[in-house]
Design an enzyme around this catalytic site. Structure first.
Site, PDB file in Angstrom:
ATOM      1  N   ARG A 116      30.591  48.248  48.922  1.00  0.00           N
ATOM      2  CA  ARG A 116      30.646  46.839  47.814  1.00  0.00           C
ATOM      3  C   ARG A 116      29.899  46.106  48.152  1.00  0.00           C
ATOM      4  O   ARG A 116      29.508  45.631  48.797  1.00  0.00           O
ATOM      5  CB  ARG A 116      31.203  47.000  47.070  1.00  0.00           C
ATOM      6  CG  ARG A 116      31.339  45.991  45.967  1.00  0.00           C
ATOM      7  CD  ARG A 116      32.270  45.379  45.584  1.00  0.00           C
ATOM      8  NE  ARG A 116      32.653  47.113  43.904  1.00  0.00           N
ATOM      9  CZ  ARG A 116      33.192  47.144  42.861  1.00  0.00           C
ATOM     10  NH1 ARG A 116      33.518  45.853  42.648  1.00  0.00           N
ATOM     11  NH2 ARG A 116      33.260  47.632  42.441  1.00  0.00           N
ATOM     12  N   ASP A 233      29.656  47.358  28.953  1.00  0.00           N
ATOM     13  CA  ASP A 233      30.758  46.851  30.036  1.00  0.00           C
ATOM     14  C   ASP A 233      30.170  45.112  30.309  1.00  0.00           C
ATOM     15  O   ASP A 233      29.437  44.820  29.020  1.00  0.00           O
ATOM     16  CB  ASP A 233      29.494  47.339  31.674  1.00  0.00           C
ATOM     17  CG  ASP A 233      29.768  47.202  33.364  1.00  0.00           C
ATOM     18  OD1 ASP A 233      30.687  45.977  32.627  1.00  0.00           O
ATOM     19  OD2 ASP A 233      29.218  47.014  33.848  1.00  0.00           O
TER      20      ASP A 233
HETATM   21  N1  NVA Z   1      28.186  45.920  36.081  1.00  0.00           N
HETATM   22  C1  NVA Z   1      29.638  45.026  36.176  1.00  0.00           C
HETATM   23  C2  NVA Z   1      30.710  46.620  36.889  1.00  0.00           C
HETATM   24  C3  NVA Z   1      32.008  45.868  37.487  1.00  0.00           C
HETATM   25  C4  NVA Z   1      32.637  47.374  37.488  1.00  0.00           C
HETATM   26  C5  NVA Z   1      29.187  43.838  37.903  1.00  0.00           C
HETATM   27  O1  NVA Z   1      28.236  44.418  39.009  1.00  0.00           O
HETATM   28  O2  NVA Z   1      29.699  43.310  37.852  1.00  0.00           O
HETATM   29  N1   CP Z   2      35.813  48.987  38.073  1.00  0.00           N
HETATM   30  C1   CP Z   2      35.322  48.053  38.891  1.00  0.00           C
HETATM   31  O1   CP Z   2      34.511  49.172  39.558  1.00  0.00           O
HETATM   32  O2   CP Z   2      36.611  47.803  39.019  1.00  0.00           O
HETATM   33  P1   CP Z   2      36.560  46.701  40.245  1.00  0.00           P
HETATM   34  O3   CP Z   2      35.527  45.726  40.516  1.00  0.00           O
HETATM   35  O4   CP Z   2      38.127  45.609  40.625  1.00  0.00           O
HETATM   36  O5   CP Z   2      37.063  48.118  41.442  1.00  0.00           O
END
Ligand code: NVA
Ligand code: CP
Length: 315
Positions: A116, A233
């Site tokens: 991530r 979102d």
């Molecule tokens: N758009 C959000 C999704 C989190 C799961 C982010 O990137 O923070």
């Molecule tokens: N939806 C999602 O990816 O949640 P987290 O940021 O908690 O992993």
């Protein structure tokens, strides 16, 4: 082909999961059916240690609850182990290159890497030099693992995917991008409803449009009309600065009771979470009868296990 007619084969051709754009519709169906099978086994309390002895390394440059726990718990349920590597705790956070990190991890018997991070190009670079499968656990551009869980949830709820209409309201972000790609691939109509200045990346919209029916509009009524799935979102994704200007621009796209009333009868509300009640969604909607957000969150576990199983089982 309708997803309900698809028969599981136990394989996907792709080595990595970087974006759903590289996955065929049948591969997406394969992952969803595998996730449904794994969910049944887990709910029935049946052992399913298909990745016994395998190790998943997870690199996090951003926070996470669902992704972290679903992958870590998922690999354990599959009989393997997880190594959680916060970017700041490893040398990557101090400037070691992605290439060197990939080459080193390859020497330690790691069977899969979930990452991530911010830049999609970093995930692609990692995949380029990694000897094991790389899974994108969210970048600024995409969140394919979330969308696999979302499509699974929609399939479980409606018994189909093809022909359904989904509208995404709010910031044209990583979720909007991946929903357009994944939704279009499986034959859903995907409308992204957002104001000027916060539209999704045009190149990604154009690429999603090659796979199926996607559109971008600022017209809330048009987007919500006959809609089966209403999705939103956060206004501010991880790494973005909170501004009043953006809140003001996005508030008219808030998913509230009035907006839900414009959708089809039987429409559901979805959100990848975490949510900000009172911003992108009202409490009444997210905690109301049409919301399936916790089924959706649970399905992260099953969908992520399916991805790990299909990519890592032959290592
Ligand atoms: N758009 C959000 C999704 C989190 C799961 C982010 O990137 O923070
Ligand atoms: N939806 C999602 O990816 O949640 P987290 O940021 O908690 O992993």
């Amino acid at each position: 082909m309708d997803i309900s007619l698809y028969k599981r084969k136990g394989v996907v051709a792709n080595k990595h999961m970087l974006t759903l754009a590289n996955y065929s519709v049948n591969e997406i169906y394969e992952i969803i059916h595998t996730a449904v099978m794994l969910k049944q086994k887990q709910h029935a309390g049946k052992k399913h240690e298909y990745l016994k002895g395998k190790t998943l390394a997870m690199i996090f440059a951003k926070s996470s609850t669902r992704t972290r726990v679903s992958f870590e718990q998922g690999i354990k349920q599959l009989g393997g182990t997880a190594l959680v590597l916060r970017q700041d705790d490893i040398q990557l956070g101090r400037g070691e290159t992605i290439r060197d990190t990939a080459l080193v991890l390859g020497r330690y018997g790691i069977d899969g890497i979930m990452i991530r991070t911010f830049k999609q190009s970093d995930v692609e670079e990692l995949a380029k030099y990694s000897s094991c499968p790389v899974i994108n656990g969210l970048t600024d551009d995409y969140h394919p693992c979330q969308v696999l869980a979302d499509l699974m949830t929609i399939y479980e709820h409606f018994g189909k995917l093809e022909g359904l209409k989904m509208a995404y309201f709010g910031d044209g972000n990583n979720m909007a991008h991946s929903l357009m790609i994944g939704g279009a691939k499986v034959g859903m109509e995907v409308v992204c409803c957002c104001p000027d200045g916060y539209r999704p990346n045009e190149d990604i919209v154009n690429s999603a449009a090659q796979f199926g029916k996607v559109s971008v509009t600022d017209n809330v009524d048009e987007a919500a009309k006959d809609c089966d799935v209403i999705y939103t979102d956060v206004f501010f994704s991880m790494g973005q600065e909170k501004t009043k200007e953006k809140i003001d621009a996005l508030m008219p796209y808030q998913v509230n009771e009035q907006l839900m009333a414009k959708a089809a009868r039987g429409a559901v509300f979805m959100h990848c979470l975490p949510a900000h009640r009172g911003e992108e969604v009202t409490e009444g909607v997210i905690d109301g009868a049409q919301s399936i957000v916790f089924e959706e969150a649970e399905n992260r576990l099953h969908a992520q296990k399916a991805v790990m199983y299909l990519l890592m089982k032959n290592r």
